[in-house]
Design an enzyme around this catalytic site. Structure first.
Site, PDB file in Angstrom:
ATOM      1  N   THR A 163      -3.851  14.286 -13.862  1.00  0.00           N
ATOM      2  CA  THR A 163      -4.821  14.099 -14.943  1.00  0.00           C
ATOM      3  C   THR A 163      -5.345  15.450 -15.419  1.00  0.00           C
ATOM      4  OG1 THR A 163      -7.104  13.366 -15.337  1.00  0.00           O
ATOM      5  CG2 THR A 163      -6.495  13.655 -13.068  1.00  0.00           C
ATOM      6  N   ASP A 164      -5.839  15.489 -16.639  1.00  0.00           N
ATOM      7  CA  ASP A 164      -6.437  16.753 -17.118  1.00  0.00           C
ATOM      8  C   ASP A 164      -7.744  17.054 -16.400  1.00  0.00           C
ATOM      9  OD1 ASP A 164      -8.092  14.826 -18.315  1.00  0.00           O
ATOM     10  OD2 ASP A 164      -8.089  15.770 -20.295  1.00  0.00           O
ATOM     11  N   GLU A 165      -8.292  16.053 -15.684  1.00  0.00           N
ATOM     12  CA  GLU A 165      -9.562  16.297 -14.998  1.00  0.00           C
ATOM     13  C   GLU A 165      -9.412  17.293 -13.848  1.00  0.00           C
ATOM     14  OE1 GLU A 165     -12.242  13.023 -14.455  1.00  0.00           O
ATOM     15  OE2 GLU A 165     -11.244  11.847 -16.000  1.00  0.00           O
ATOM     16  N   ASP A 169       0.837  -1.199   0.000  1.00  0.00           N
ATOM     17  CA  ASP A 169       0.000   0.000   0.000  1.00  0.00           C
ATOM     18  C   ASP A 169       0.879   1.259   0.000  1.00  0.00           C
ATOM     19  OD1 ASP A 169      -1.905   1.937   0.596  1.00  0.00           O
ATOM     20  OD2 ASP A 169      -2.860   0.746   2.172  1.00  0.00           O
ATOM     21  N   ASN A 184     -18.664  11.482 -26.846  1.00  0.00           N
ATOM     22  CA  ASN A 184     -18.798  10.076 -26.453  1.00  0.00           C
ATOM     23  C   ASN A 184     -19.664   9.318 -27.460  1.00  0.00           C
ATOM     24  OD1 ASN A 184     -17.222  10.522 -24.233  1.00  0.00           O
ATOM     25  ND2 ASN A 184     -18.924  10.650 -22.778  1.00  0.00           N
ATOM     26  N   HIS A 231     -21.385  15.856 -14.523  1.00  0.00           N
ATOM     27  CA  HIS A 231     -20.605  15.308 -15.645  1.00  0.00           C
ATOM     28  C   HIS A 231     -19.940  16.428 -16.455  1.00  0.00           C
ATOM     29  CE1 HIS A 231     -20.699  11.878 -18.866  1.00  0.00           C
ATOM     30  NE2 HIS A 231     -19.483  12.253 -18.542  1.00  0.00           N
ATOM     31  N   TYR A 290     -13.310  12.354  -7.550  1.00  0.00           N
ATOM     32  CA  TYR A 290     -12.045  11.807  -8.075  1.00  0.00           C
ATOM     33  C   TYR A 290     -11.078  12.931  -8.434  1.00  0.00           C
ATOM     34  CZ  TYR A 290      -8.845  10.325 -11.817  1.00  0.00           C
ATOM     35  OH  TYR A 290      -7.728  10.154 -12.602  1.00  0.00           O
ATOM     36  N   LYS A 296      -7.338  14.102  -6.972  1.00  0.00           N
ATOM     37  CA  LYS A 296      -6.153  14.163  -7.845  1.00  0.00           C
ATOM     38  C   LYS A 296      -5.571  15.583  -7.829  1.00  0.00           C
ATOM     39  CE  LYS A 296      -4.519  11.485 -10.172  1.00  0.00           C
ATOM     40  NZ  LYS A 296      -3.441  10.499  -9.919  1.00  0.00           N
ATOM     41  N   ALA A 323      -0.348   5.012  -8.555  1.00  0.00           N
ATOM     42  CA  ALA A 323      -1.363   4.325  -7.746  1.00  0.00           C
ATOM     43  C   ALA A 323      -2.494   5.287  -7.448  1.00  0.00           C
ATOM     44  CB  ALA A 323      -0.741   3.836  -6.445  1.00  0.00           C
TER      45      ALA A 323
HETATM   46  P1  NAD Z   1      -6.058   1.907 -12.735  1.00  0.00           P
HETATM   47  O1  NAD Z   1      -7.268   2.044 -11.866  1.00  0.00           O
HETATM   48  O2  NAD Z   1      -6.087   0.994 -13.905  1.00  0.00           O
HETATM   49  O3  NAD Z   1      -4.813   1.487 -11.846  1.00  0.00           O
HETATM   50  C1  NAD Z   1      -4.581   1.968 -10.535  1.00  0.00           C
HETATM   51  C2  NAD Z   1      -3.635   1.000  -9.856  1.00  0.00           C
HETATM   52  O4  NAD Z   1      -3.340   1.519  -8.541  1.00  0.00           O
HETATM   53  C3  NAD Z   1      -4.236  -0.403  -9.643  1.00  0.00           C
HETATM   54  O5  NAD Z   1      -3.301  -1.371 -10.072  1.00  0.00           O
HETATM   55  C4  NAD Z   1      -4.472  -0.483  -8.145  1.00  0.00           C
HETATM   56  O6  NAD Z   1      -4.354  -1.797  -7.636  1.00  0.00           O
HETATM   57  C5  NAD Z   1      -3.374   0.433  -7.614  1.00  0.00           C
HETATM   58  N1  NAD Z   1      -3.668   0.985  -6.289  1.00  0.00           N
HETATM   59  C6  NAD Z   1      -4.833   1.547  -5.860  1.00  0.00           C
HETATM   60  N2  NAD Z   1      -4.714   1.909  -4.577  1.00  0.00           N
HETATM   61  C7  NAD Z   1      -3.451   1.613  -4.192  1.00  0.00           C
HETATM   62  C8  NAD Z   1      -2.732   1.785  -2.969  1.00  0.00           C
HETATM   63  N3  NAD Z   1      -3.281   2.345  -1.887  1.00  0.00           N
HETATM   64  N4  NAD Z   1      -1.430   1.371  -2.937  1.00  0.00           N
HETATM   65  C9  NAD Z   1      -0.859   0.786  -4.018  1.00  0.00           C
HETATM   66  N5  NAD Z   1      -1.499   0.597  -5.183  1.00  0.00           N
HETATM   67  C10 NAD Z   1      -2.786   1.008  -5.274  1.00  0.00           C
HETATM   68  O7  NAD Z   1      -5.715   3.402 -13.188  1.00  0.00           O
HETATM   69  P2  NAD Z   1      -5.038   3.930 -14.533  1.00  0.00           P
HETATM   70  O8  NAD Z   1      -6.104   4.261 -15.499  1.00  0.00           O
HETATM   71  O9  NAD Z   1      -3.917   3.035 -14.921  1.00  0.00           O
HETATM   72  O10 NAD Z   1      -4.458   5.315 -14.010  1.00  0.00           O
HETATM   73  C11 NAD Z   1      -3.136   5.377 -13.460  1.00  0.00           C
HETATM   74  C12 NAD Z   1      -2.868   6.808 -13.044  1.00  0.00           C
HETATM   75  O11 NAD Z   1      -3.013   7.686 -14.168  1.00  0.00           O
HETATM   76  C13 NAD Z   1      -3.856   7.312 -11.989  1.00  0.00           C
HETATM   77  O12 NAD Z   1      -3.139   8.085 -11.059  1.00  0.00           O
HETATM   78  C14 NAD Z   1      -4.837   8.164 -12.780  1.00  0.00           C
HETATM   79  O13 NAD Z   1      -5.362   9.199 -11.979  1.00  0.00           O
HETATM   80  C15 NAD Z   1      -3.938   8.716 -13.876  1.00  0.00           C
HETATM   81  N6  NAD Z   1      -4.618   9.046 -15.155  1.00  0.00           N
HETATM   82  C16 NAD Z   1      -5.449   8.148 -15.761  1.00  0.00           C
HETATM   83  C17 NAD Z   1      -6.037   8.477 -16.985  1.00  0.00           C
HETATM   84  C18 NAD Z   1      -6.947   7.514 -17.691  1.00  0.00           C
HETATM   85  O14 NAD Z   1      -7.639   7.912 -18.653  1.00  0.00           O
HETATM   86  N7  NAD Z   1      -6.981   6.242 -17.330  1.00  0.00           N
HETATM   87  C19 NAD Z   1      -5.797   9.727 -17.571  1.00  0.00           C
HETATM   88  C20 NAD Z   1      -4.935  10.616 -16.911  1.00  0.00           C
HETATM   89  C21 NAD Z   1      -4.342  10.253 -15.712  1.00  0.00           C
END
Ligand code: NAD
Length: 330
Positions: free
Chosen positions: A123-125, A59, A257, A284, A158, A162, A80
């Site tokens: 993230t861009d969000e 963790d 979408n 949204h 969320y 972030k 994570a």
């Molecule tokens: P995901 O949900 O697929 O993966 C998240 C991972 O974090 C998982 O493997 C989960 O087991 C792990 N995790 C969660 N809590 C944890 C903890 N307390 N300790 C250790 N591990 C933990 O997410 P993703 O889509 O791969 O996104 C990865 C990162 O990129 C995130 O920080 C997200 O905010 C950012 N992001 C995602 C997107 C998108 O479109 N998917 C876009 C921009 C940024």
């Protein structure tokens, strides 16, 4: 130059792609992942036993653990997170815990141990929403997009967590002098995305002939980037980004979408009558769009996956990898 890296969230969608890219470059990687519902060893697959890779289940909120793991790394990549907006509307506590407290725990450890660089994957969000514009219209070309100087104005739980993590990371640079860089990537698609996110949900529903649930009027605009390009950008920021700076990572593929879902149906030769409107998500965001000029100019980074090809490969992958879907949703 070879990096010794700690990748948190490395068993997730973007994290597992990052682990692969780093190993392919010859970097050494320690992956730390709690293996929540979204994290799976199956995502790492062949990378699990690869030379130069160590997997640790744990963790990011565990201070002693993360401090111990940072003893022999140069760069921390923090991916994570709890990452699904709909879940954050149902219950935001896990988001506050992992995204905020977890990031704070990692930053404190990185400062303590003297890690060379901390890459916060944001993230861009965090910017909130833009005024709506039809992506196919002439106005879309000059419509405003978020730059790194846009204020952070998150609108979902969320995004709020972030944004807190993003601010905290940059505050560690300002206050403590920690070498921090931040990436703000746009909506990402590609292989191994957990089947709760828009593209895999729609592909899997189309394959099984179930109605495709589209929020509201379906005109929400998202700016899509392929996971390989997003990860290439994260690595470029880690290597060449200026300390204390944020970098938008986007590929300029803005789509409603509805048109995205229609493209998926066309790819699978299924009728658009499968689209079924469902009540909109509260709060949204209407439109996202990032200006990635800084990353292109300062880092010599250019996304290379053409959207139609990337989407086709992605759709084919979900169609051909039912075993993976079964494993991660079991
Ligand atoms: P995901 O949900 O697929 O993966 C998240 C991972 O974090 C998982 O493997 C989960 O087991 C792990 N995790 C969660 N809590 C944890 C903890 N307390 N300790 C250790 N591990 C933990 O997410 P993703 O889509 O791969 O996104 C990865 C990162 O990129 C995130 O920080 C997200 O905010 C950012 N992001 C995602 C997107 C998108 O479109 N998917 C876009 C921009 C940024």
């Amino acid at each position: 130059m070879t990096m010794r890296c700690l990748v948190t969230g490395g068993a997730g969608f973007i994290g597992s792609t990052l682990v692969r890219q780093l190993l392919e470059r010859g970097d050494e990687v320690t992956t730390l992942d709690l293996l929540t519902y979204a994290g799976h060893r199956a995502n790492l697959d062949d990378a699990l036993g690869a030379a130069g890779h160590r997997f640790v289940e744990g963790d990011i909120c565990d201070g002693p653990l993360v401090r111990g793991l940072m003893g022999d790394v140069d760069v921390v990549f923090n991916l994570a997170a709890e990452s699904h907006v709909d879940r954050s509307i149902e219950s935001d506590q896990p988001f506050v815990r992992t995204n905020v407290l977890g990031t704070a725990t990692l930053l404190a450890a990185a400062l303590d141990v003297g890690v060379e660089r901390f890459v916060q994957v944001s993230t861009d969000e965090v910017y909130g929403e833009l005024p709506w514009v039809d992506p196919g219209s002439a106005e879309a070309v000059t419509a405003p997009r978020f730059t790194e100087d846009s204020p952070l104005a998150p609108r979902s739980p969320y995004a709020a967590t972030k944004a807190a993590a993003d601010h905290l990371a940059l505050a560690y640079h300002t206050t403590h002098g920690l070498d921090v860089v931040v990436t703000r990537g746009s909506n990402t698609y590609g292989l191994r995305q957990y089947p709760e996110k828009l593209i895999p949900v729609m592909v899997l529903h189309a394959l099984s002939g179930e109605p495709l649930p589209l929020y509201g009027d379906g005109l929400h605009v998202r700016d899509w980037i392929h996971v390989d390009d997003h990860v290439g950008g994260i690595v470029a920021v880690a290597e060449r980004g200026r300390s204390g700076r944020a970098y938008n990572l986007g590929a300029g593929n803005e789509l409603t979408n509805r048109s995205l879902v229609e493209a998926i149906l066309a790819e699978l030769d299924r009728p658009t009558t499968l689209i079924s409107a469902v009540p909109d998500r509260p709060g949204h965001d209407r439109r996202y769009g990032v200006d990635a000029t800084r990353a292109r100019q300062e880092l010599d980074w250019t996304p290379s996956v053409e959207f139609t090809r990337g989407l086709r490969e992605c759709v084919d992958w979900y169609r051909d990898n039912g075993d993976w879907v079964q494993t991660v949703t079991a």
